[in-house]
Design an enzyme around this catalytic site. Structure first.
Site, PDB file in Angstrom:
ATOM      1  N   GLU A 154      45.546 -83.724  70.019  1.00  0.00           N
ATOM      2  CA  GLU A 154      46.569 -84.108  69.051  1.00  0.00           C
ATOM      3  C   GLU A 154      46.794 -83.019  68.010  1.00  0.00           C
ATOM      4  O   GLU A 154      47.865 -82.929  67.399  1.00  0.00           O
ATOM      5  CB  GLU A 154      46.204 -85.427  68.362  1.00  0.00           C
ATOM      6  CG  GLU A 154      44.995 -85.369  67.458  1.00  0.00           C
ATOM      7  CD  GLU A 154      44.683 -86.722  66.820  1.00  0.00           C
ATOM      8  OE1 GLU A 154      45.496 -87.175  65.996  1.00  0.00           O
ATOM      9  OE2 GLU A 154      43.648 -87.309  67.171  1.00  0.00           O
ATOM     10  N   LYS A 198      32.444 -72.263  92.581  1.00  0.00           N
ATOM     11  CA  LYS A 198      32.135 -72.024  91.166  1.00  0.00           C
ATOM     12  C   LYS A 198      32.353 -73.286  90.341  1.00  0.00           C
ATOM     13  O   LYS A 198      31.516 -73.655  89.516  1.00  0.00           O
ATOM     14  CB  LYS A 198      33.011 -70.900  90.626  1.00  0.00           C
ATOM     15  CG  LYS A 198      32.888 -70.691  89.119  1.00  0.00           C
ATOM     16  CD  LYS A 198      34.048 -69.871  88.590  1.00  0.00           C
ATOM     17  CE  LYS A 198      35.350 -70.653  88.631  1.00  0.00           C
ATOM     18  NZ  LYS A 198      36.501 -69.860  88.127  1.00  0.00           N
ATOM     19  N   GLU A 226      31.541 -67.139  82.875  1.00  0.00           N
ATOM     20  CA  GLU A 226      31.444 -68.433  83.549  1.00  0.00           C
ATOM     21  C   GLU A 226      30.074 -68.622  84.175  1.00  0.00           C
ATOM     22  O   GLU A 226      29.424 -69.671  83.997  1.00  0.00           O
ATOM     23  CB  GLU A 226      32.530 -68.552  84.619  1.00  0.00           C
ATOM     24  CG  GLU A 226      33.926 -68.746  84.052  1.00  0.00           C
ATOM     25  CD  GLU A 226      34.994 -68.752  85.126  1.00  0.00           C
ATOM     26  OE1 GLU A 226      36.080 -69.295  84.861  1.00  0.00           O
ATOM     27  OE2 GLU A 226      34.766 -68.212  86.224  1.00  0.00           O
ATOM     28  N   HIS A 270      46.154 -90.337  69.499  1.00  0.00           N
ATOM     29  CA  HIS A 270      44.998 -90.409  68.602  1.00  0.00           C
ATOM     30  C   HIS A 270      44.003 -91.470  69.081  1.00  0.00           C
ATOM     31  O   HIS A 270      44.417 -92.523  69.560  1.00  0.00           O
ATOM     32  CB  HIS A 270      45.478 -90.751  67.184  1.00  0.00           C
ATOM     33  CG  HIS A 270      44.388 -90.824  66.184  1.00  0.00           C
ATOM     34  ND1 HIS A 270      43.783 -89.699  65.660  1.00  0.00           N
ATOM     35  CD2 HIS A 270      43.781 -91.890  65.606  1.00  0.00           C
ATOM     36  CE1 HIS A 270      42.858 -90.073  64.801  1.00  0.00           C
ATOM     37  NE2 HIS A 270      42.843 -91.403  64.751  1.00  0.00           N
ATOM     38  N   CYS A 287      36.729 -69.929  93.321  1.00  0.00           N
ATOM     39  CA  CYS A 287      37.121 -71.062  92.482  1.00  0.00           C
ATOM     40  C   CYS A 287      36.405 -72.359  92.821  1.00  0.00           C
ATOM     41  O   CYS A 287      35.855 -73.033  91.938  1.00  0.00           O
ATOM     42  CB  CYS A 287      38.623 -71.300  92.583  1.00  0.00           C
ATOM     43  SG  CYS A 287      39.639 -69.825  92.553  1.00  0.00           S
ATOM     44  N   TYR A 317      35.691 -62.922  82.747  1.00  0.00           N
ATOM     45  CA  TYR A 317      35.571 -64.364  82.925  1.00  0.00           C
ATOM     46  C   TYR A 317      34.517 -64.724  83.968  1.00  0.00           C
ATOM     47  O   TYR A 317      33.827 -65.744  83.828  1.00  0.00           O
ATOM     48  CB  TYR A 317      36.935 -64.987  83.248  1.00  0.00           C
ATOM     49  CG  TYR A 317      37.465 -64.717  84.630  1.00  0.00           C
ATOM     50  CD1 TYR A 317      37.197 -65.591  85.675  1.00  0.00           C
ATOM     51  CD2 TYR A 317      38.240 -63.602  84.896  1.00  0.00           C
ATOM     52  CE1 TYR A 317      37.682 -65.358  86.944  1.00  0.00           C
ATOM     53  CE2 TYR A 317      38.734 -63.357  86.161  1.00  0.00           C
ATOM     54  CZ  TYR A 317      38.451 -64.233  87.187  1.00  0.00           C
ATOM     55  OH  TYR A 317      38.921 -63.992  88.446  1.00  0.00           O
TER      56      TYR A 317
END
Length: 484
Positions: free
Chosen positions: A472, A50, A181, A467, A47, A177
């Site tokens: 949103e 990476k 990645e 916003h 983790c 993944y």
């Protein structure tokens, strides 16, 4: 019987270290053995390094975007060696932090490999034997190579952080993944990346629409994706390897398992170009081949089965809801159990173990509704059920929108984002949330809190939008795109 320790932890990764520290805080006498580096896969080989490579790779996109916003910027050369050395320095610092945390918590550390002699005895590679009332196995997992000829010529994810130089071209084999990645990372660092995946679409098991958006983004980034494709043969590249006809390593070693000595006289220190033949008949030469084709639990040669610990088909330790094995004194947490292989989950499992064993508060591990992120470019955050999983369970409404975000649209870039909610028709409860966008990992952490609490679509609708933001859209989708 008097034991040397109340708890002996095998494995110095995130889960094992947390369990050792918290158990020690209860007054228990605790020891921990680690035969590699403290911090485990996440801190040393996963983790953390990476994510730092992800950050480094994202800077390559800035000049084009900046010019659209009026800045005159140019991209210089990427200094891999400088970055790599700084990365290793950071990992050294973090390993020191882990050691200090254990020491300051009163945990005895053994820099040694540990094996189980019996349900309460650990044998160390130093020749020492120690006894413990409870033993916790937290040894994690490791990447594996596929069983194809000369697979040793390729590298695995652990090796990426130690490359002497960046390759000009790289073939990545896999579609999970880790493969996706690192495909994005290496492409962002200027490597010509090709990806072979035997399936029809990357990221199997994740939401179908999200997978498609990410694949499109990877292609737009210049990654050459090949689906339904795998390697059948590979060998050191030579003048004999040409598009018209190549000598194959199968002439001498067809079928040699990847983890067994190959029959052909090829140096394991080979560091030159690699010739590859694919299942579609295509032949190509790459500077590096990265296998991201799976991981296996670290349970080999530990004496587990010999003392009665049950292992699953993949070598994982079989445990109950309280992380206890078939041997009452032996527990296991983290990737070695192959439940949910995420660092925060291993930590939670370690905490639950301490609650159960040392605080007399039986605590099962909750593996439901765990948020997670895939650090591709675009990034992917997800929690809960995919649309297909939810439909198999009950009737659902699907709220979904995909659009070009303001920042990149202004710069004339094609990237799209995805916001998706899967909602129960009967209860209005949000069953799943899937976000593909820059910063999706940050967004899904907060969405995960609401969904874990049982939020309904009406709860999302009552929330006022922030916003202008991408997120949103999560609270402004009013009409379902699909119902069924």
């Amino acid at each position: 019987m008097a034991y040397d320790y109340d708890l002996f932890v095998i494995g110095g990764g995130s889960g094992g270290v947390r369990a050792a520290r918290v158990a020690s805080a209860t007054g228990a006498k605790v020891a921990l053995a680690e035969d590699d580096r403290y911090g485990g896969t996440c801190v040393i080989r996963g983790c953390v390094p990476k994510k730092l490579m992800v950050f480094a790779s994202e800077f390559s996109n800035l000049p084009d975007e900046a010019r659209a916003y009026g800045w005159d910027m140019s991209l210089g050369d990427f200094d891999w060696c400088g970055f790599r050395d700084r990365l290793h320095g950071e990992l050294d610092r973090l390993e020191g932090v882990y050691r200090s945390l254990l020491s300051n918590s009163g945990v005895t550390m053994y820099d040694a490999r540990a094996q189980l002699k019996d349900p309460n005895t650990v044998t160390l590679s130093t020749g020492e034997e120690v006894t413990a009332k409870h033993i916790l196995v937290a040894t994690g997992g490791h990447p594996v190579r596929p069983e194809i000829p000369n697979a040793h010529l390729g590298i695995v994810s652990d090796d990426l952080f130690h490359l002497e130089a960046l390759p000009k071209s790289m073939l990545i084999v896999g579609g999970g993944y880790i493969a996706c990645e690192f495909a994005c990372v290496m492409a962002g660092l200027g490597v010509d990346v090709t990806l072979y995946y035997r399936g029809a679409q990357i990221l199997r098991g994740f939401d179908e629409e999200a997978r498609g958006i990410i694949a499109e983004g990877m292609s737009e980034k210049g990654i050459d994706l090949h689906f339904g494709t795998n390697i059948v043969d590979m060998a050191p590249a030579s003048e004999d390897h040409s598009a018209s006809g190549a000598l194959t390593s199968s002439d001498a070693s067809m079928g040699a398992p990847a983890n067994e000595p190959e029959t052909r006289d090829i140096s394991k220190d080979h560091d030159g170009p690699i010739w590859v033949k694919a299942t579609n008949g295509k032949e190509a030469v790459f500077d590096k081949v990265l296998f991201a084709t799976g991981r296996a639990p670290n349970t080999q040669d530990m004496g587990l089965e010999e003392i009665g610990v049950e292992l699953g088909r993949g070598g994982e330790i079989v445990v109950d809801d309280y992380s206890q094995t078939a041997v009452p004194s032996v527990y296991a947490i983290g990737d070695v159990t192959n439940r949910v292989n995420l660092t925060p989950v291993a930590i939670r499992e370690g905490m639950a173990f301490v609650e159960t064993v040392f605080k007399d508060n039986p605590t099962p591990v909750d593996h439901k509704l765990i948020p997670s992120a895939v650090f591709t470019q675009p990034e992917f955050g997800t929690v809960g059920l995919t649309e297909d999983e939810a439909r198999e369970q009950e009737p659902v409404h699907v709220y979904c929108t995909s659009f070009r975000p303001m920042r990149t649209a202004f710069a004339g870039q094609p990237y799209r984002v995805l916001m998706k909610l899967v909602v129960s028709r009967d209860t209005d409860r949000v069953l799943g949330c899937h976000i593909v966008a820059p910063g999706a990992g940050e967004m899904i952490q907060l969405a995960g809190v609401a969904i874990k609490m049982g939020a309904t679509k009406a709860d999302f609708d009552r929330t006022v939008a922030v916003h202008p933001t991408m997120s949103e859209e999560i609270v402004t989708m009013r009409d379902p795109m699909r119902t069924g």
